[in-house]
Design an enzyme around this catalytic site. Structure first.
Site, PDB file in Angstrom:
ATOM      1  CB  SER A 246      -0.931   0.009   1.220  1.00  0.00           C
ATOM      2  OG  SER A 246      -0.265   0.588   2.323  1.00  0.00           O
ATOM      3  CE  LYS A 247       2.010   6.611  -3.574  1.00  0.00           C
ATOM      4  NZ  LYS A 247       2.883   6.239  -4.638  1.00  0.00           N
ATOM      5  NE  ARG A 248      -2.692   3.062   5.451  1.00  0.00           N
ATOM      6  CZ  ARG A 248      -2.321   2.194   6.379  1.00  0.00           C
ATOM      7  NH1 ARG A 248      -1.616   2.589   7.400  1.00  0.00           N
ATOM      8  NH2 ARG A 248      -2.667   0.930   6.289  1.00  0.00           N
ATOM      9  N   GLY A 250       4.542   3.163   2.122  1.00  0.00           N
ATOM     10  CA  GLY A 250       5.727   3.575   1.377  1.00  0.00           C
ATOM     11  C   GLY A 250       5.969   2.768   0.115  1.00  0.00           C
TER      12      GLY A 250
END
Ligand code: GLU
Length: 483
Positions: A246-248, A250
């Site tokens: 996930s983007k969150r 990184g």
């Protein structure tokens, strides 16, 4: 497999750049289509006005092009079809497969709270499904707003998943979900089914986080009595720490890997092996080989781990396999961007660039390494590696480099063999190991302690540059030891 010509699609939502999970689904659908001589389509799911952004669409498509996922036919945009969905909602209301729900947000919230307190799963009670015609008439007459819900038939829904075999879910766990909001707009699961049906989609391959959607979508196919596509849910891609990518956390999108110097062939190959198995030990494949081998029989059922070091290993393997010319096309703009040289300089020395690439390609991890490890092929604008400078650039080395530069300058032919003979000749006369000359020479002409074979490197740079750099290094060493 069906006998119908294969038609598959990728349906990105433009709520961000192309995520590796979506890229992998796109790749699987693409390979499936190409393997079975079918069509691979793109549908942009841009109906979520709050989260969708136009500016993500082009980068998503661009990342797909970069990966080589060329699609067939025109792209479908859901936002252009909003009115089209309404008629289908009406059809299900008429046939009794859907019903109007007048429950207010507050009522539904209270229902959910109650379920929570009773430790029951929060799902719609079906209250409005049981309205009699009198009640319904009254509510419509008083213009109460309503959503439209599908009436999920009692019992169990089953389908054959291409990856996991037969999957079943009881109607209690599907609930009468909303297909049209109170403003009449179709919800996600409804629009998807109308689109997939009208696009003639035969197979839907996507991440297994969509299984819940699939059970809902199947209700809609069955309500319309439309043929269902075959669904295949591939395992999710996890990070090495087993969390979902996930983007969150990184994780990066495909465009970022491109900017990091990953070649598309490596990304293509690596993504393909995340959830699909060639059933051999071999890991490195060209695109055509994957198209040939790719079938639904080899999907994995267990989760896949996205490991950046592994991706780098694939990158190295593909860079070595690529032609010098193809690499030069990718590296040239990077050299210009890094200000190592100019476009004009490269255009007039394309052969030289290709040769440099051939010398470095066994050593690079990413395309950027061609710049980081090869800048000295294009300019003298480097400093000497500090540690190597301290170790190699001694007064004795200055004297040896002077003598060696003289001998190099006197060579008629500046080739690998003649350079080796000159260097070893001097080492022999001075009763030194060749390393005593090789290391300072490399440092003098490249600023580095590692790199391609020294004689190849010298030959590539050519006599005037080599001699000049060696003499400059001598000046540098003398100055250093004088102060
Ligand atoms: N827009 C959905 C997503 O990005 C597509 C799901 C599907 O393939 O049906 O997850």
């Amino acid at each position: 497999m069906t006998d119908k010509p294969v038609r598959v699609r990728i349906a990105p939502s433009p709520t961000g750049y192309l995520h590796v999970g979506t890229a992998r689904s796109a790749l699987f659908n693409y390979l499936f289509a190409r393997h079975y001589d079918g069509k691979f389509l793109v549908r942009v799911e841009d109906t979520d006005v709050e989260r969708s952004k136009k500016e993500y669409i082009e980068p998503i498509l661009d990342a797909m092009r970069w990966l080589g996922l060329d699609w067939d036919e025109d792209i479908i945009y859901q936002s252009e079809r909003l009115d089209h969905y309404r008629g289908f909602v009406d059809r299900l209301l008429e046939s009794g497969h859907a019903y109007r729900c007048f429950c207010t947000r507050e009522e539904l919230e209270a229902e959910r709270e109650r379920a929570k307190a009773e430790k029951q799963p929060a799902r719609y009670s079906g209250r409005c499904r049981r309205l009699n015609s009198q009640e319904l008439r009254e509510k419509l007459a008083s213009n109460q707003p309503y959503t439209v819900r599908i009436a999920v038939p009692e019992g169990t829904t089953s389908y054959d998943d291409m990856v996991s075999g037969t999957l079943s879910r009881h109607s209690n766990d599907i609930e009468d979900f909303i297909i049209a909001r109170s403003d009449g707009s179709a919800t996600y699961n409804f629009a998807v089914v109308i689109d997939d049906h009208e696009m003639g989609i035969t197979h839907v391959i996507r991440g297994n986080d969509h299984i819940t959607n699939t059970f809902k979508q199947i209700q809609i196919y069955r309500a319309f009595e439309w043929p269902e596509p075959q669904f295949g849910h591939v395992p999710l891609i996890l990070r090495p720490d087993k969390k979902k990518v996930s983007k969150r956390l990184g994780d990066r999108d495909v465009g970022e890997y491109r900017r990091d110097g990953i070649v598309p062939e490596a990304m293509f190959n690596y993504l393909c092996l995340l959830g699909w198995n060639p059933k051999t030990e071999q890991e490195i494949y060209r695109r055509e080989e994957l198209i040939e081998r790719f079938t639904e029989a080899n999907f994995n059922a267990s989760n896949a781990i996205f490991d950046e070091e592994k991706l780098i290993a694939f990158n190295k393997a593909h860079i070595v396999r690529m032609t010098d010319h193809d690499l030069a096309v990718l590296v040239a703009p990077m050299l210009v961007e890094a200000d190592v040289t100019t476009k004009y300089w490269l255009e007039t020395r394309w052969e030289y660039l290709r040769h440099v690439i051939s010398l470095l390609k066994e050593r690079v991890r990413t395309l950027h390494d061609f710049v980081g490890l090869g800048g000295y092929f294009f300019s003298f604008d480097y400093t000497y590696e500090e540690k190597a400078d301290a170790k190699q650039f001694t007064p004795e080395a200055a004297e040896l480099l002077t003598e060696l530069a003289d001998r190099f300058e006197a060579l008629d032919e500046f080739s690998h063999d003649s350079l080796e003979a000159a260097l070893k000749g001097l080492a022999g006369q001075r009763e030194l190991k060749p390393g005593k000359l090789i290391h300072p020479t490399r440092l003098a002409v490249s600023g580095m302690s590692i790199g391609p074979g020294l004689y190849d490197l010298l030959q590539a740079l050519g006599k005037p540059i080599v001699v000049e750099r060696m003499r400059k290094a001598v000046e540098y060493i003398q100055k250093k030891h004088r102060t």
